[in-house]
Scaffold this active site. Structure first.
Site, PDB file in Angstrom:
ATOM      1  N   SER A 127       0.847  -1.195   0.000  1.00 19.73           N
ATOM      2  CA  SER A 127       0.000   0.000   0.000  1.00 19.73           C
ATOM      3  C   SER A 127       0.878   1.238   0.000  1.00 19.73           C
ATOM      4  CB  SER A 127      -0.851  -0.033   1.267  1.00 19.73           C
ATOM      5  OG  SER A 127      -1.321   1.241   1.576  1.00 19.73           O
ATOM      6  N   TYR A 152      -2.261  -0.125  10.552  1.00 19.77           N
ATOM      7  CA  TYR A 152      -2.482  -0.754   9.234  1.00 19.77           C
ATOM      8  C   TYR A 152      -1.262  -0.534   8.339  1.00 19.77           C
ATOM      9  CZ  TYR A 152      -3.697  -0.966   4.358  1.00 19.77           C
ATOM     10  OH  TYR A 152      -3.651  -1.241   3.023  1.00 19.77           O
ATOM     11  N   LYS A 156       1.843  -3.125   6.638  1.00 19.36           N
ATOM     12  CA  LYS A 156       2.316  -3.214   5.244  1.00 19.36           C
ATOM     13  C   LYS A 156       3.830  -2.970   5.171  1.00 19.36           C
ATOM     14  CE  LYS A 156      -1.615  -4.262   3.398  1.00 19.36           C
ATOM     15  NZ  LYS A 156      -1.841  -5.603   2.818  1.00 19.36           N
TER      16      LYS A 156
HETATM   17  N1  UFG Z   1     -12.581  10.580   3.829  1.00 17.26           N
HETATM   18  C1  UFG Z   1     -13.528  11.506   4.160  1.00 17.26           C
HETATM   19  N2  UFG Z   1     -14.757  11.069   4.544  1.00 17.26           N
HETATM   20  C2  UFG Z   1     -15.069   9.746   4.626  1.00 17.26           C
HETATM   21  C3  UFG Z   1     -14.096   8.792   4.274  1.00 17.26           C
HETATM   22  C4  UFG Z   1     -12.841   9.243   3.884  1.00 17.26           C
HETATM   23  O1  UFG Z   1     -13.267  12.705   4.128  1.00 17.26           O
HETATM   24  O2  UFG Z   1     -16.202   9.414   4.999  1.00 17.26           O
HETATM   25  C5  UFG Z   1     -11.258  11.042   3.388  1.00 17.26           C
HETATM   26  C6  UFG Z   1     -10.153  10.545   4.263  1.00 17.26           C
HETATM   27  O3  UFG Z   1      -9.983  11.355   5.391  1.00 17.26           O
HETATM   28  C7  UFG Z   1      -8.974  10.581   3.292  1.00 17.26           C
HETATM   29  C8  UFG Z   1      -9.621  10.287   1.934  1.00 17.26           C
HETATM   30  O4  UFG Z   1     -11.007  10.517   2.105  1.00 17.26           O
HETATM   31  O5  UFG Z   1      -8.470  11.870   3.238  1.00 17.26           O
HETATM   32  C9  UFG Z   1      -9.436   8.859   1.508  1.00 17.26           C
HETATM   33  O6  UFG Z   1      -9.832   8.017   2.576  1.00 17.26           O
HETATM   34  P1  UFG Z   1     -10.103   6.463   2.366  1.00 17.26           P
HETATM   35  O7  UFG Z   1     -10.560   5.915   3.667  1.00 17.26           O
HETATM   36  O8  UFG Z   1     -10.950   6.229   1.183  1.00 17.26           O
HETATM   37  O9  UFG Z   1      -8.671   5.904   1.976  1.00 17.26           O
HETATM   38  P2  UFG Z   1      -7.294   5.946   2.771  1.00 17.26           P
HETATM   39  O10 UFG Z   1      -6.386   6.820   1.968  1.00 17.26           O
HETATM   40  O11 UFG Z   1      -7.448   6.261   4.185  1.00 17.26           O
HETATM   41  O12 UFG Z   1      -6.831   4.434   2.733  1.00 17.26           O
HETATM   42  C10 UFG Z   1      -7.159   3.588   1.655  1.00 17.26           C
HETATM   43  C11 UFG Z   1      -7.379   2.190   2.181  1.00 17.26           C
HETATM   44  C12 UFG Z   1      -6.115   1.636   2.666  1.00 17.26           C
HETATM   45  C13 UFG Z   1      -5.037   1.801   1.642  1.00 17.26           C
HETATM   46  C14 UFG Z   1      -4.913   3.206   1.197  1.00 17.26           C
HETATM   47  C15 UFG Z   1      -3.878   3.314   0.130  1.00 17.26           C
HETATM   48  O13 UFG Z   1      -8.337   2.184   3.221  1.00 17.26           O
HETATM   49  O14 UFG Z   1      -6.316   0.292   2.906  1.00 17.26           O
HETATM   50  O15 UFG Z   1      -6.143   3.619   0.712  1.00 17.26           O
HETATM   51  O16 UFG Z   1      -3.858   2.191  -0.645  1.00 17.26           O
HETATM   52  F1  UFG Z   1      -3.850   1.481   2.165  1.00 17.26           F
END
Ligand code: UFG
Length: 341
Positions: A127, A152, A156
């Protein structure tokens, strides 16, 4: 005869889409999944798209003896793609041991199988979260890793380190780690997409879930970050682009006739998209207006990250083909189809 590939986590989101691509590219697929975070109906969805249902074993990879029994039965495996892992950043902050136990034990057990059964090719789901908070963007594979922002992400980082050492000890078992950026969207057929068995926390399922009325509003976590509009930036990539990259990576390692050091490759689109821009892209393709609320930053989140894609292009001859609107359109079609069923 078709070449046999084991896909762990093959009923999950990225796993199931990769299984579709593998089947369509002529591989025989065997899925191992505990169904802890996915559903068995993925198998029927895979069949609906490909006309074939893969062999399936319900198994928790942390149960070593059960895992070994499968590989006593299934012979002539040419490769393993190891997806099975928990993936929620915020859950991992609250329950770190769950993440260490599940993500690390399962990796160790499956690598033990690779060594014992001399399975020559191994692809690991890593990731972009391994990079931590990076100031120099886009990130390249040789960018030094920063502190992990969540347990998490640490699983990785540790996973890659384990594979690095494993590769040195077992150089004939060729290993590649794929560092995904943010996989989103669904298969173009509308027959399969993300179906988490727990309430999703990732942005795109929260967007589509809000649009369809499962959630009252979409919370945007953090609006004062030092980015162009104050919200976090990610490199969203269509899940079928990611799936195709896995098949390309598998072929790449299979074509290596000699021992190979552990290879690490980013899988991203190269485009940074903010949370607010992602919402706007969804509203454009769906014609819906989302109810949005601004909320404090989410613990464990990095501020901004997107990929340098030169290595995936040169090593895998692969680049992402679908854009953010394709991602939102397919995710929205899938959400509507899913709710109808
Ligand atoms: N976000 C919001 N509101 C929400 C959900 C997310 O504003 O309801 C924001 C988060 O704060 C972040 C962005 O949207 O800034 C992306 O969040 P995600 O949860 O979609 O994704 P992440 O970047 O946190 O993580 C995801 C996966 C991980 C993986 C990562 C990179 O959950 O498993 O992408 O591969 F590692």
């Amino acid at each position: 005869m078709k070449q046999k590939i084991v896909v762990t986590g093959g009923t999950g989101y990225i796993g199931s889409h990769t299984v579709i691509d593998l089947i369509q590219q002529g591989f025989e697929v065997i899925i191992l999944d505990s169904l802890a975070r996915s559903e068995k109906k993925s198998l029927c969805q895979i069949e609906a798209v490909t006309g074939q249902q893969p062999t399936f074993y319900k198994v928790d990879l942390c149960h070593k003896s059960k895992l070994e029994a499968i590989f006593e039965t299934e012979k002539n495996i040419v490769g393993i793609i190891h997806f099975a892992a928990y993936k929620y950043v915020d859950e991992s902050v609250k329950e770190p041991l769950l993440y260490f136990e599940n993500n690390i034990s399962s990796l160790i057990n499956i690598l033990d199988i690779v060594a014992k059964h001399q399975i020559p090719n191994f692809v690991f789901s890593s990731s972009c979260s391994v990079y931590g908070n990076i100031t120099s963007l886009p990130v390249k594979e040789d960018t030094p890793l920063n502190k992990a922002e969540s347990p998490y992400a640490r699983t990785k980082q540790i996973g890659e380190m384990i594979i690095e050492d494993f590769s040195k000890a077992y150089p004939n078992n060729k290993c590649i780690s794929l560092r995904y950026f943010n996989p989103v969207g669904a298969h173009e057929s509308g027959l399969i997409g993300e179906s988490p068995s727990v309430v999703p926390n990732n942005l795109v399922p929260r967007i589509t879930g809000t649009a369809i009325g499962i959630f009252d509003e979409l919370k945007i976590f953090g609006t004062d970050f030092p980015t162009r509009d104050g919200s976090c930036i990610r490199d969203y990539i269509h899940v079928m682009d990611i799936a195709e990259a896995h098949t390309a990576a598998l072929r790449m390692v299979m074509q290596q006739n000699e021992a190979m050091p552990h290879e690490i490759i980013n899988l991203g689109s190269g485009n940074g998209v903010s949370v607010k821009e992602a919402v706007a892209a969804f509203e454009k393709v769906s014609g819906k207006t989302l109810k949005v609320a601004y909320a404090p930053p989410r613990e464990g989140d990095v501020i901004s990250i997107y990929s340098d894609c030169s290595k995936s292009k040169s090593k895998l001859n692969w680049t992402a083909k679908r854009n953010i609107e394709d991602m939102m359109r397919t995710a929205w079609i899938w959400e509507q189809n899913r709710q109808k069923k």
